[in-house]
Design an enzyme around this catalytic site. Structure first.
Site, PDB file in Angstrom:
ATOM      1  N   GLN A 181       0.824  -1.200   0.000  1.00 42.71           N
ATOM      2  CA  GLN A 181       0.000   0.000   0.000  1.00 42.71           C
ATOM      3  C   GLN A 181       0.860   1.252   0.000  1.00 42.71           C
ATOM      4  O   GLN A 181       0.564   2.226  -0.699  1.00 42.71           O
ATOM      5  CB  GLN A 181      -0.927   0.000   1.214  1.00 42.71           C
ATOM      6  CG  GLN A 181      -1.654   1.307   1.479  1.00 42.71           C
ATOM      7  CD  GLN A 181      -2.644   1.675   0.397  1.00 42.71           C
ATOM      8  OE1 GLN A 181      -3.140   0.814  -0.317  1.00 42.71           O
ATOM      9  NE2 GLN A 181      -2.938   2.964   0.270  1.00 42.71           N
ATOM     10  N   GLU A 182       1.934   1.228   0.761  1.00 45.86           N
ATOM     11  CA  GLU A 182       2.769   2.417   0.913  1.00 45.86           C
ATOM     12  C   GLU A 182       3.628   2.697  -0.329  1.00 45.86           C
ATOM     13  O   GLU A 182       3.701   3.832  -0.796  1.00 45.86           O
ATOM     14  CB  GLU A 182       3.677   2.265   2.135  1.00 45.86           C
ATOM     15  CG  GLU A 182       2.953   2.242   3.468  1.00 45.86           C
ATOM     16  CD  GLU A 182       2.453   3.610   3.896  1.00 45.86           C
ATOM     17  OE1 GLU A 182       2.676   4.590   3.162  1.00 45.86           O
ATOM     18  OE2 GLU A 182       1.828   3.705   4.963  1.00 45.86           O
TER      19      GLU A 182
END
Length: 405
Positions: free
Chosen positions: A272-273
């Site tokens: 996600q990051e």
């Protein structure tokens, strides 16, 4: 039949409402419609507790015997109702098949749309959950039929449940669109051996209460299954894990052990990051695989944000601090609170909790927090970001757990 058994302690919330009717005065027991108890399976805890429970059931049997009509006295082979057994053992045993509409496991605890509903019911009864996982729907239902479980959580067809002469309740209570709109199976159901068993009757009241129907729809929104449904997203996610994850897997596993996390949860956060890019840099200056700000990196003891091992360790340590900030939240919901706090800060999440509490809503329910984020995202962009952040990580993690492991 191969079977994996999980033992789960649900939150203590609702324990004060526990219905310990086996301990109540005989007048209450005389008014019940429970069947005659002929025997009680042994409960292996301590000799003292085993004797005490056997004595309780013997008392119930004696009183029930006197309350039955004369013609019933010849029927001595009645089974103990599932509800009686659940309340006696203080454990609700569930037969289930892992899936995107039922449950998946992480961090030592089960999560998922169907399981969260079961957990709420167990809280209502004031009992623990014993989850038994099966390879397919029929195996789970046959386990229920044979008495190896008190209820089953499945997406099995009506035909199969009818074949086994089981009763069932669709968790949507007729509002199937609230599930299909979120990519969930429209026929997620709880099955029981007998329709007239109090365990089944209470489950129907629990699921189909007007307030609970609304809560179920909120929960369905969080467990939306549409994120990775398109081919591009699926291919990109799978390709990244195949090509990039081997470079960092040992670091994820070690840092997860250091801070008591599920390592695949950290992988989902990393995707996600940064899409697992150790050299990623955002326009706002956050850097590295876990995209730490400079201030957060320093606070977590990270001297080099682009070093994968340090970055993963910094993210893992910060996530653990966020968990501790919400130690009053039931453990199975705490991870979602912690992830939201990781994204927008713990004070922002606590402000939402206060607003929910002022409205008379449960401020320790993630479904309520998620709904608040969704309903107010137009007025605060951070709410929309946090909502998608947690939903995305949940979806990535669920994909890893149910499809790729």
């Amino acid at each position: 039949m191969q079977r994996i058994t999980y033992r789960v302690k649900v939150s203590a919330q609702g324990a004060k409402r526990r219905i310990s009717y086996l301990l109540r005065p005989s007048k209450r027991i005389l008014n019940t419609r429970s069947n005659l108890v002929s025997s009680v399976p042994p409960v292996t805890r301590t000799t003292t507790s085993r004797f005490a429970k056997t004595k309780k059931m013997a008392q119930v049997s004696s009183i029930a015997l006197l309350s039955l009509p004369a013609e019933s006295l010849t029927t001595m082979d009645s089974k103990v109702p599932a509800y009686d057994q659940v309340m006696l053992e203080e454990t609700l045993t569930i037969a289930a098949v892992p899936g995107d509409s039922t449950y998946f496991a992480t961090d030592g605890f089960q999560h998922g749309f169907g399981f969260d509903l079961v957990r709420g019911y167990a809280d209502e009864l004031g009992v623990d959950i014993n989850l038994k996982a099966y390879a397919d729907e029929e195996a789970a239902l046959r386990a229920l039929k044979s008495g190896d479980a008190d209820m089953a959580l499945t997406t099995a067809s009506t035909q199969l449940k009818s074949k086994l002469n089981l009763s069932s309740i669709n968790v949507s209570c007729g509002y199937d669109a609230s599930l299909t709109d979120n990519g969930l199976h429209p026929k997620v159901s709880w099955s029981f051996n007998q329709t007239d068993d109090p365990l089944s009757q209470k489950a129907s009241y629990f699921l189909c209460d007007s307030i609970k129907i609304g809560d179920t729809q909120k929960l369905a929104a969080f467990y939306n299954q549409k994120l990775l449904k398109d081919a591009y997203s699926q291919d990109h996610f799978k390709k990244t894990l195949i090509e990039q994850l081997p470079n960092y897997q040992s670091s994820f596993e070690e840092q997860a052990r250091n801070y008591n996390h599920d390592w695949e949860l950290l992988v989902a956060m990393g995707y996600q990051e940064s899409h697992l890019d150790a050299n990623a840099v955002s326009p706002t200056g956050v850097r590295g695989l876990m995209m730490l700000t400079n201030s957060t990196a320093k606070a977590m003891g990270v001297s080099n944000r682009v070093d994968p091992y340090q970055s993963i360790g910094g993210g893992a340590r910060y996530l653990e601090e966020m968990k501790q900030s919400f130690s009053d939240v039931p453990k199975t919901d705490r991870i979602w609170f912690a992830l939201a706090a990781y994204n927008m800060g713990p004070n922002a999440v606590k402000r939402i909790q206060r607003k929910l509490s002022e409205q008379g809503l449960d401020d320790k329910s993630w479904a309520n927090v998620y709904t608040y984020l969704s309903e107010n995202r137009a007025s605060n962009s951070r709410y929309g970001q946090a909502m998608h952040y947690v939903s995305n990580i949940r979806s990535y993690l669920e994909t890893i757990k149910t499809r790729m492991v």
